[in-house]
Design a protein around this motif. Structure first.
Motif, mmCIF file in Angstrom:
data_model
loop_
_atom_site.group_PDB
_atom_site.id
_atom_site.type_symbol
_atom_site.label_atom_id
_atom_site.label_comp_id
_atom_site.label_asym_id
_atom_site.label_seq_id
_atom_site.Cartn_x
_atom_site.Cartn_y
_atom_site.Cartn_z
ATOM 1 N N ILE A 15 0.829 -1.205 0.000
ATOM 2 C CA ILE A 15 0.000 0.000 0.000
ATOM 3 C C ILE A 15 0.867 1.259 0.000
ATOM 4 N N LYS A 16 1.935 1.257 0.759
ATOM 5 C CA LYS A 16 2.826 2.424 0.823
ATOM 6 C C LYS A 16 3.547 2.670 -0.498
ATOM 7 N N LEU A 17 3.875 1.608 -1.225
ATOM 8 C CA LEU A 17 4.621 1.741 -2.471
ATOM 9 C C LEU A 17 3.816 2.443 -3.574
ATOM 10 N N HIS A 18 2.495 2.409 -3.470
ATOM 11 C CA HIS A 18 1.631 3.018 -4.491
ATOM 12 C C HIS A 18 2.028 4.454 -4.803
ATOM 13 N N GLY A 19 2.212 5.281 -3.794
ATOM 14 C CA GLY A 19 2.557 6.689 -4.012
ATOM 15 C C GLY A 19 3.883 6.879 -4.712
ATOM 16 N N HIS A 20 4.866 6.086 -4.339
ATOM 17 C CA HIS A 20 6.183 6.198 -4.966
ATOM 18 C C HIS A 20 6.101 5.900 -6.463
ATOM 19 N N LEU A 21 5.404 4.820 -6.805
ATOM 20 C CA LEU A 21 5.293 4.439 -8.213
ATOM 21 C C LEU A 21 4.447 5.435 -9.003
ATOM 22 N N THR A 22 3.321 5.829 -8.435
ATOM 23 C CA THR A 22 2.417 6.750 -9.129
ATOM 24 C C THR A 22 3.068 8.104 -9.339
ATOM 25 N N ASP A 23 3.720 8.625 -8.324
ATOM 26 C CA ASP A 23 4.317 9.963 -8.421
ATOM 27 C C ASP A 23 5.386 10.051 -9.491
ATOM 28 N N LEU A 30 3.232 -0.834 -11.235
ATOM 29 C CA LEU A 30 2.003 -1.081 -10.483
ATOM 30 C C LEU A 30 1.558 -2.540 -10.526
ATOM 31 N N THR A 31 2.150 -3.334 -11.429
ATOM 32 C CA THR A 31 1.832 -4.766 -11.453
ATOM 33 C C THR A 31 2.309 -5.461 -10.176
ATOM 34 N N ALA A 32 3.221 -4.832 -9.448
ATOM 35 C CA ALA A 32 3.672 -5.382 -8.165
ATOM 36 C C ALA A 32 2.661 -5.115 -7.054
ATOM 37 N N LEU A 33 1.656 -4.258 -7.331
ATOM 38 C CA LEU A 33 0.676 -3.878 -6.312
ATOM 39 C C LEU A 33 -0.729 -4.378 -6.606
ATOM 40 N N PHE A 34 -1.105 -4.297 -7.885
ATOM 41 C CA PHE A 34 -2.472 -4.578 -8.297
ATOM 42 C C PHE A 34 -2.521 -5.774 -9.236
ATOM 43 N N THR A 35 -3.671 -6.465 -9.246
ATOM 44 C CA THR A 35 -3.889 -7.476 -10.274
ATOM 45 C C THR A 35 -4.185 -6.755 -11.584
ATOM 46 N N ASN A 67 -2.837 15.700 -11.926
ATOM 47 C CA ASN A 67 -2.507 14.719 -10.889
ATOM 48 C C ASN A 67 -1.791 15.400 -9.731
ATOM 49 N N PRO A 68 -1.950 14.869 -8.510
ATOM 50 C CA PRO A 68 -1.128 15.364 -7.411
ATOM 51 C C PRO A 68 0.353 15.129 -7.716
ATOM 52 N N VAL A 69 1.212 15.995 -7.172
ATOM 53 C CA VAL A 69 2.652 15.791 -7.329
ATOM 54 C C VAL A 69 3.179 14.792 -6.301
ATOM 55 N N ALA A 70 2.387 14.559 -5.247
ATOM 56 C CA ALA A 70 2.820 13.623 -4.214
ATOM 57 C C ALA A 70 1.606 12.944 -3.591
ATOM 58 N N HIS A 71 1.691 11.630 -3.493
ATOM 59 C CA HIS A 71 0.682 10.820 -2.808
ATOM 60 C C HIS A 71 1.319 10.288 -1.526
ATOM 61 N N HIS A 72 0.623 10.461 -0.411
ATOM 62 C CA HIS A 72 1.105 9.942 0.867
ATOM 63 C C HIS A 72 0.010 9.083 1.478
ATOM 64 N N VAL A 73 0.390 7.972 2.083
ATOM 65 C CA VAL A 73 -0.580 7.089 2.711
ATOM 66 C C VAL A 73 -0.221 6.909 4.182
ATOM 67 N N THR A 74 -1.250 6.798 4.999
ATOM 68 C CA THR A 74 -1.039 6.668 6.438
ATOM 69 C C THR A 74 -2.220 5.903 7.053
ATOM 70 N N SER A 90 -7.074 2.754 4.652
ATOM 71 C CA SER A 90 -5.973 3.691 4.870
ATOM 72 C C SER A 90 -6.390 5.093 4.473
ATOM 73 N N LYS A 91 -5.599 6.058 4.876
ATOM 74 C CA LYS A 91 -5.832 7.458 4.551
ATOM 75 C C LYS A 91 -4.798 7.880 3.530
ATOM 76 N N GLY A 92 -5.226 8.712 2.591
ATOM 77 C CA GLY A 92 -4.314 9.223 1.584
ATOM 78 C C GLY A 92 -4.340 10.737 1.542
ATOM 79 N N LEU A 93 -3.185 11.329 1.337
ATOM 80 C CA LEU A 93 -3.061 12.772 1.153
ATOM 81 C C LEU A 93 -2.428 13.007 -0.207
ATOM 82 N N GLY A 94 -3.016 13.900 -0.985
ATOM 83 C CA GLY A 94 -2.471 14.253 -2.285
ATOM 84 C C GLY A 94 -2.076 15.718 -2.283
ATOM 85 N N VAL A 95 -0.802 15.984 -2.511
ATOM 86 C CA VAL A 95 -0.303 17.354 -2.545
ATOM 87 C C VAL A 95 -0.330 17.826 -3.995
ATOM 88 N N ARG A 96 -0.966 18.957 -4.214
ATOM 89 C CA ARG A 96 -1.109 19.512 -5.566
ATOM 90 C C ARG A 96 0.004 20.508 -5.864
#
Length: 133
Positions: A15-23, A30-35, A67-74, A90-96
């Motif tokens: 779940i945490k890796l999503h933001g790193h890959l997306t950003d 993303l194949t390492a995260l999602f089917t 798109n946000p420039v940064a995705h954070h999950v907590t 989980s909670k997500g924050l997107g910084v624009r």
């Protein structure tokens, strides 16, 4: 059967890796995260549920600089709902680009697959009103 410590760590890291890959626009990663057939439901954000990784990729590319420039999950909370199936909240924050921040809640179904733990379904819900579900 409860979720093992190793499985908890693996799912949380997933779940945490999503933001790193997306950003960085690493949609192949993303194949390492999602089917491949993941349902990525953004209907609460005004979109339609995205079908598969290809649909999620197309939507992100269509948004472009929107798109946000940064995705954070907590605040990741895991609950086993069946053998090999976990619900992750989980909670997500997107910084624009203008510095504003959006808040969302991710509701994920994570399943043990032959390739390891993968998200099979994600619902993204915006957080716009305090003290409401």
């Amino acid at each position: 059967m409860s979720i093992s410590v190793d499985d908890r760590t693996t799912i949380t890291d997933l779940i945490k890796l999503h933001g790193h890959l997306t950003d960085r626009g690493d949609f192949d990663g993303l194949t390492a995260l999602f089917t491949e057939d993941v349902v990525y439901d953004v209907s609460a954000l005004g979109g339609t549920p995205l079908a598969g990784l290809a649909g999620a990729r197309e939507a992100a590319l269509a948004l472009g600089d929107g798109n946000p420039v940064a995705h954070h999950v907590t605040n990741i909370v895991l609950r086993e709902i069946d053998d090999g199936v976990v619900h992750a909240l989980s909670k997500g924050l997107g910084v624009r680009t203008d510095g504003s921040v959006d808040s969302v809640t991710y509701e994920d179904t994570v399943e043990r697959t032959p390739a390891g733990w993968r998200i099979t379904h994600r619902v993204v819900r915006p957080r716009r009103t305090p003290l409401r579900d």
